[in-house]
Design an enzyme around this catalytic site. Structure first.
Site, PDB file in Angstrom:
ATOM      1  N   ILE A 194       1.112 -14.426   2.493  1.00  0.00           N
ATOM      2  CA  ILE A 194       0.723 -12.918   2.959  1.00  0.00           C
ATOM      3  C   ILE A 194      -0.230 -12.355   2.078  1.00  0.00           C
ATOM      4  O   ILE A 194      -0.004 -11.977   0.931  1.00  0.00           O
ATOM      5  CB  ILE A 194       1.632 -12.094   3.296  1.00  0.00           C
ATOM      6  N   CYS A 206       3.099 -15.337  -2.161  1.00  0.00           N
ATOM      7  CA  CYS A 206       3.104 -16.698  -1.797  1.00  0.00           C
ATOM      8  C   CYS A 206       4.238 -16.842  -0.816  1.00  0.00           C
ATOM      9  O   CYS A 206       5.151 -16.172  -0.679  1.00  0.00           O
ATOM     10  CB  CYS A 206       3.489 -17.421  -3.150  1.00  0.00           C
ATOM     11  N   GLU A 222       6.578 -19.259  -0.966  1.00  0.00           N
ATOM     12  CA  GLU A 222       7.977 -19.098  -1.655  1.00  0.00           C
ATOM     13  C   GLU A 222       8.675 -18.005  -2.014  1.00  0.00           C
ATOM     14  O   GLU A 222       9.828 -17.884  -1.799  1.00  0.00           O
ATOM     15  CB  GLU A 222       7.774 -20.230  -2.934  1.00  0.00           C
ATOM     16  N   CYS A 257       6.133 -18.158  -8.700  1.00  0.00           N
ATOM     17  CA  CYS A 257       7.270 -18.627  -7.882  1.00  0.00           C
ATOM     18  C   CYS A 257       8.458 -19.431  -8.663  1.00  0.00           C
ATOM     19  O   CYS A 257       9.466 -19.326  -8.305  1.00  0.00           O
ATOM     20  CB  CYS A 257       6.605 -19.388  -6.445  1.00  0.00           C
TER      21      CYS A 257
HETATM   22  N1  THU Z   1      -0.052 -19.958  -2.292  1.00  0.00           N
HETATM   23  C1  THU Z   1       1.326 -20.101  -2.086  1.00  0.00           C
HETATM   24  O1  THU Z   1       1.710 -19.379  -1.043  1.00  0.00           O
HETATM   25  N2  THU Z   1       2.065 -20.796  -2.722  1.00  0.00           N
HETATM   26  C2  THU Z   1       1.929 -21.290  -3.911  1.00  0.00           C
HETATM   27  O2  THU Z   1       2.806 -21.921  -4.637  1.00  0.00           O
HETATM   28  C3  THU Z   1       0.662 -21.584  -4.378  1.00  0.00           C
HETATM   29  C4  THU Z   1      -0.286 -20.494  -3.728  1.00  0.00           C
HETATM   30  C5  THU Z   1      -1.066 -19.191  -1.600  1.00  0.00           C
HETATM   31  C6  THU Z   1      -1.390 -18.021  -2.325  1.00  0.00           C
HETATM   32  C7  THU Z   1      -2.839 -17.707  -1.697  1.00  0.00           C
HETATM   33  O3  THU Z   1      -2.322 -17.038  -0.340  1.00  0.00           O
HETATM   34  C8  THU Z   1      -3.392 -19.059  -1.381  1.00  0.00           C
HETATM   35  O4  THU Z   1      -2.179 -19.970  -1.331  1.00  0.00           O
HETATM   36  C9  THU Z   1      -4.369 -19.677  -2.177  1.00  0.00           C
HETATM   37  O5  THU Z   1      -4.104 -19.465  -3.518  1.00  0.00           O
END
Ligand code: THU
Length: 135
Positions: free
Chosen positions: A43, A53, A55, A89
């Site tokens: 989000i 993130c 996770e 995370c």
């Molecule tokens: N992102 C995640 O949701 N999890 C991760 O472990 C790596 C990065 C998301 C954050 C952001 O919305 C997008 O990926 C680009 O970095």
């Protein structure tokens, strides 16, 4: 543990990703020791640092509902390759899980890699390191 089902839930969760800035969707599905699954997506926020993130969304949903013991998390991203969790995370996962937590990096239900949290975050900062040494 039904790894296929967990991965499918992570892929489904990606559908709700809110990603107007990166256009990069991530989904996660967290399996509790009691057998429940909590899903999460990333989000984003116009103030980029406020982004959450996938996770962490899943972990915070679970903890906010009283679940604090986890056995596995499946992660699926739009990169078309195994997507490893970011450093923040990993740290958040280590608050609630030990080194044996299974982290499933999934491209699909058939193509995935399982790695432990201990491998992803060796020597994690933990509550044991909080003891102050005063002179
Ligand atoms: N992102 C995640 O949701 N999890 C991760 O472990 C790596 C990065 C998301 C954050 C952001 O919305 C997008 O990926 C680009 O970095």
């Amino acid at each position: 543990m039904d790894i296929t089902n967990l991965i499918e839930k992570a892929i489904e969760a990606k559908e709700n990703a809110y990603v107007p800035y990166s256009n990069f969707r991530v989904g996660a599905a967290l399996l509790t020791k009691s057998g429940k699954i909590y899903t999460g997506c990333n989000i984003e926020n116009v103030s980029y640092g406020a982004t959450n993130c996938a996770e962490r969304t899943a972990v915070f949903k679970a903890v906010s509902e009283g679940e604090k013991e986890f056995q596995a998390i499946a992660i699926n991203g739009d990169n078309g390759d195994y997507l490893p969790p970011c450093g923040i995370c990993r740290q958040v996962l280590s608050e609630f899980a030990d080194d044996s937590l299974k982290v499933i990096l999934a491209n699909s239900a058939e193509d995935y890699k399982v790695i432990s949290l201990g491998e992803l975050l060796p020597g994690a900062f933990s509550s044991k390191n909080l003891n102050c040494v005063t002179t």
